[in-house]
Design a protein around this motif. Structure first.
Motif, PDB file in Angstrom:
ATOM      1  N   ASN A  56       8.031  -3.570  -0.242  1.00  0.00           N
ATOM      2  CA  ASN A  56       8.409  -2.224   0.177  1.00  0.00           C
ATOM      3  C   ASN A  56       7.826  -1.134  -0.699  1.00  0.00           C
ATOM      4  OD1 ASN A  56      10.619  -2.302   2.507  1.00  0.00           O
ATOM      5  ND2 ASN A  56      10.910  -4.078   1.180  1.00  0.00           N
ATOM      6  N   ARG A  98       9.613   4.475  -3.784  1.00  0.00           N
ATOM      7  CA  ARG A  98       8.538   3.556  -4.180  1.00  0.00           C
ATOM      8  C   ARG A  98       8.438   3.434  -5.690  1.00  0.00           C
ATOM      9  NH1 ARG A  98       3.103   4.115  -5.553  1.00  0.00           N
ATOM     10  NH2 ARG A  98       1.796   2.318  -4.968  1.00  0.00           N
ATOM     11  N   LYS A 127       4.666   0.741   0.878  1.00  0.00           N
ATOM     12  CA  LYS A 127       4.801   1.645   2.031  1.00  0.00           C
ATOM     13  C   LYS A 127       4.665   3.103   1.604  1.00  0.00           C
ATOM     14  CE  LYS A 127       7.736  -1.590   4.545  1.00  0.00           C
ATOM     15  NZ  LYS A 127       9.049  -1.822   5.173  1.00  0.00           N
ATOM     16  N   CYS A 139      17.978   2.981   0.367  1.00  0.00           N
ATOM     17  CA  CYS A 139      17.038   2.268  -0.496  1.00  0.00           C
ATOM     18  C   CYS A 139      16.251   3.202  -1.413  1.00  0.00           C
ATOM     19  CB  CYS A 139      16.090   1.438   0.355  1.00  0.00           C
ATOM     20  SG  CYS A 139      16.970   0.128   1.274  1.00  0.00           S
ATOM     21  N   TYR A 161      11.113  -8.276  -1.949  1.00  0.00           N
ATOM     22  CA  TYR A 161      11.517  -6.987  -1.380  1.00  0.00           C
ATOM     23  C   TYR A 161      10.876  -5.825  -2.134  1.00  0.00           C
ATOM     24  CZ  TYR A 161      14.127  -3.055   0.326  1.00  0.00           C
ATOM     25  OH  TYR A 161      14.440  -1.835   0.873  1.00  0.00           O
TER      26      TYR A 161
END
Length: 226
Positions: free
Chosen positions: A223, A47, A226, A44, A219
């Motif tokens: 995410n 950020r 984080k 993935c 999503y």
């Protein structure tokens, strides 16, 4: 008189046994670690990339809503124009990050196949290898690289099998399922809607596209915190 040497030999024996156990256990542990393969669909983006994707998905969502509103107002021309623009931004969002761009190239290579001739597909492999070199030296990337190398070998007649299966596995290895799945579904839904959009289209025809966009946005935003 012989008891002391026997006692010493027992200590030596236990020391040797302990050493051999340690010696043989080390390769076993290393082999176990090496056998662990990375999980596909978990590569993935960072950020920062997610925040950019969230901006583009939000812009696309706004255009889809405008398209649906125009359709309700019987303004088919505007509805089509807004929906087309939304599709462009969706595809831009799908290209964010080196891994995503590599995935898009793999998709293009798969689509370039014409019958049983692999010549057109093979012509893209040097560029694909260049893309892979720009990715971090990680297990996920090396696994994808190995799959791509095996696919190339099959196309060149050096191995048997289906190269498309291996290319799709490499694609999945570099993908982030949480974002890629709803984003690809949104792109497909936009494409399908473009083909059927006319004066008889109902506003409910946008539901699949909007649901996919909502999940993709959830999503990226969830995410990126984080």
């Amino acid at each position: 008189m012989n008891r002391q040497p026997v006692h010493i030999s027992k200590h030596l024996l236990w020391a040797c046994v302990s050493f051999m156990v340690l010696l043989f256990s080390m390769p076993s542990s290393a082999a176990t670690t090496a056998a662990i393969s990375p999980e596909p669909g978990n590569y993935c983006p960072s950020r920062n990339i997610l925040l950019i994707s969230a901006e583009e998905l939000s812009a696309s969502l706004g255009l889809v809503m405008s398209s649906r509103a125009a359709l309700v107002d019987k303004d088919q021309k505007t509805a089509i124009s807004k929906l087309a623009s939304a599709g462009t931004i969706l595809r831009l969002a799908a290209s964010r990050g080196v891994a995503a761009r590599t995935i898009l190239l793999i998709d293009a290579i798969i689509q370039s196949r014409t019958g049983g001739d692999y010549a057109q597909m093979l012509a893209w492999f040097p560029l694909l290898q260049t893309y892979l070199l720009t990715l971090p030296n990680e297990t996920t990337v090396s696994t994808a690289d190995d799959l791509i190398g095996r696919a190339e070998d099959i196309m060149q007649g050096e191995e048997g099998g289906d190269p498309l299966v291996l290319l799709k596995k490499a694609r999945h290895m570099l993908a982030c399922d949480g974002l890629d799945i709803p984003l690809q579904e949104a792109i497909q839904a936009q494409d399908n809607l473009m083909k059927q959009l006319d004066q008889n289209t109902k506003s409910g025809a946008y539901d699949t596209l909007l649901d996919s966009l909502r999940r993709a946005l959830a999503y990226t935003v969830g995410n990126s915190e984080k």
